[in-house]
Design a protein around this motif. Structure first.
Motif, PDB file in Angstrom:
ATOM      1  N   ALA A 164       0.835  -1.206   0.000  1.00 21.02           N
ATOM      2  CA  ALA A 164       0.000   0.000   0.000  1.00 21.02           C
ATOM      3  C   ALA A 164       0.869   1.256   0.000  1.00 21.02           C
ATOM      4  O   ALA A 164       0.539   2.253  -0.646  1.00 21.02           O
ATOM      5  CB  ALA A 164      -0.931   0.001   1.209  1.00 21.02           C
ATOM      6  N   ARG A 165       1.976   1.203   0.707  1.00 21.65           N
ATOM      7  CA  ARG A 165       2.886   2.347   0.759  1.00 21.65           C
ATOM      8  C   ARG A 165       3.590   2.568  -0.576  1.00 21.65           C
ATOM      9  O   ARG A 165       3.811   3.693  -0.993  1.00 21.65           O
ATOM     10  CB  ARG A 165       3.921   2.096   1.869  1.00 21.65           C
ATOM     11  CG  ARG A 165       4.995   3.142   1.983  1.00 21.65           C
ATOM     12  CD  ARG A 165       5.937   2.879   3.157  1.00 21.65           C
ATOM     13  NE  ARG A 165       6.370   1.503   3.358  1.00 21.65           N
ATOM     14  CZ  ARG A 165       7.369   0.918   2.710  1.00 21.65           C
ATOM     15  NH1 ARG A 165       8.035   1.566   1.770  1.00 21.65           N
ATOM     16  NH2 ARG A 165       7.697  -0.340   2.983  1.00 21.65           N
ATOM     17  N   ARG A 205      -4.412   4.019  -6.324  1.00 19.29           N
ATOM     18  CA  ARG A 205      -5.387   3.059  -5.800  1.00 19.29           C
ATOM     19  C   ARG A 205      -5.789   2.016  -6.854  1.00 19.29           C
ATOM     20  O   ARG A 205      -6.113   0.882  -6.513  1.00 19.29           O
ATOM     21  CB  ARG A 205      -6.619   3.835  -5.315  1.00 19.29           C
ATOM     22  CG  ARG A 205      -7.513   3.060  -4.389  1.00 19.29           C
ATOM     23  CD  ARG A 205      -8.617   3.970  -3.834  1.00 19.29           C
ATOM     24  NE  ARG A 205      -9.278   3.386  -2.681  1.00 19.29           N
ATOM     25  CZ  ARG A 205     -10.218   2.464  -2.755  1.00 19.29           C
ATOM     26  NH1 ARG A 205     -10.638   2.022  -3.928  1.00 19.29           N
ATOM     27  NH2 ARG A 205     -10.771   1.984  -1.651  1.00 19.29           N
ATOM     28  N   VAL A 231      -3.979  -1.386  -6.711  1.00 17.21           N
ATOM     29  CA  VAL A 231      -4.025  -2.221  -5.507  1.00 17.21           C
ATOM     30  C   VAL A 231      -4.499  -3.628  -5.866  1.00 17.21           C
ATOM     31  O   VAL A 231      -3.894  -4.618  -5.471  1.00 17.21           O
ATOM     32  CB  VAL A 231      -4.909  -1.580  -4.410  1.00 17.21           C
ATOM     33  CG1 VAL A 231      -5.164  -2.554  -3.272  1.00 17.21           C
ATOM     34  CG2 VAL A 231      -4.257  -0.301  -3.890  1.00 17.21           C
ATOM     35  N   GLU A 265      -5.332  -3.874   2.185  1.00 14.95           N
ATOM     36  CA  GLU A 265      -4.426  -2.982   1.457  1.00 14.95           C
ATOM     37  C   GLU A 265      -5.156  -1.712   1.009  1.00 14.95           C
ATOM     38  O   GLU A 265      -4.611  -0.609   1.106  1.00 14.95           O
ATOM     39  CB  GLU A 265      -3.816  -3.713   0.258  1.00 14.95           C
ATOM     40  CG  GLU A 265      -2.720  -2.930  -0.421  1.00 14.95           C
ATOM     41  CD  GLU A 265      -2.093  -3.665  -1.587  1.00 14.95           C
ATOM     42  OE1 GLU A 265      -1.574  -2.968  -2.486  1.00 14.95           O
ATOM     43  OE2 GLU A 265      -2.118  -4.912  -1.620  1.00 14.95           O
ATOM     44  N   TRP A 288      -4.069   1.903   2.090  1.00 12.30           N
ATOM     45  CA  TRP A 288      -3.779   2.875   1.027  1.00 12.30           C
ATOM     46  C   TRP A 288      -4.610   4.143   1.267  1.00 12.30           C
ATOM     47  O   TRP A 288      -4.069   5.247   1.229  1.00 12.30           O
ATOM     48  CB  TRP A 288      -4.097   2.289  -0.358  1.00 12.30           C
ATOM     49  CG  TRP A 288      -3.402   3.032  -1.463  1.00 12.30           C
ATOM     50  CD1 TRP A 288      -2.232   2.693  -2.056  1.00 12.30           C
ATOM     51  CD2 TRP A 288      -3.835   4.234  -2.106  1.00 12.30           C
ATOM     52  NE1 TRP A 288      -1.913   3.623  -3.009  1.00 12.30           N
ATOM     53  CE2 TRP A 288      -2.879   4.579  -3.064  1.00 12.30           C
ATOM     54  CE3 TRP A 288      -4.941   5.065  -1.937  1.00 12.30           C
ATOM     55  CZ2 TRP A 288      -2.988   5.719  -3.866  1.00 12.30           C
ATOM     56  CZ3 TRP A 288      -5.053   6.201  -2.743  1.00 12.30           C
ATOM     57  CH2 TRP A 288      -4.094   6.501  -3.684  1.00 12.30           C
ATOM     58  N   ARG A 343      -3.319   8.041   2.206  1.00 11.87           N
ATOM     59  CA  ARG A 343      -3.367   8.965   1.073  1.00 11.87           C
ATOM     60  C   ARG A 343      -4.525   9.959   1.124  1.00 11.87           C
ATOM     61  O   ARG A 343      -4.441  11.027   0.587  1.00 11.87           O
ATOM     62  CB  ARG A 343      -3.474   8.209  -0.250  1.00 11.87           C
ATOM     63  CG  ARG A 343      -2.426   7.177  -0.549  1.00 11.87           C
ATOM     64  CD  ARG A 343      -1.073   7.764  -0.758  1.00 11.87           C
ATOM     65  NE  ARG A 343      -0.085   6.955  -1.448  1.00 11.87           N
ATOM     66  CZ  ARG A 343       0.239   5.723  -1.218  1.00 11.87           C
ATOM     67  NH1 ARG A 343      -0.412   4.998  -0.369  1.00 11.87           N
ATOM     68  NH2 ARG A 343       1.221   5.141  -1.877  1.00 11.87           N
TER      69      ARG A 343
END
Length: 107
Positions: A47-48, A53, A56, A98, A102, A106
């Motif tokens: 996710a980092r 998005r 993912v 995730e 995320w 964000r």
């Protein structure tokens, strides 16, 4: 890889009563939880690292993971009727996690 002797439990083929079976299952469950916790940390890393998005969920990677799990299951003698649905659920839950990570980092 952790073995039955590492966990100091009775091997399945040597169990003589349900207490031994339950002790083995409980010990293995603790190991599985620890491994899944580490796997979740990799989802946090993904996710980092992922730039947006939309990436993912990666269908190619999902299929890759499942095919590797099936191959490993066949290698070690685990029925794919157990491993495949378990891993499909694990993958879906991991993707949902995730997304959560995320979004949290964000949005």
């Amino acid at each position: 890889m952790t073995t039955v002797s590492d966990l100091n439990i009775t091997a399945p083929e040597d169990c003589e009563n349900m207490a031994q079976v339950r002790e083995g299952v409980d010990a293995l469950d603790r190991e599985l939880v620890a491994l899944i916790a580490t796997r979740a940390k990799y989802m946090e890393a993904a996710a980092r690292i992922k730039p947006n998005r939309e990436v993912v969920r990666d269908e190619w990677r999902i299929n890759d993971v499942i095919s590797k799990v099936i191959a490993e299951s066949e290698r070690v003698g685990l029925s794919t009727s157990i491993s495949e649905p378990v891993w499909r659920e694990l993958v879906e839950r991991s993707i949902a996690y995730e997304f959560t990570v995320w979004d949290k980092t964000r949005l």
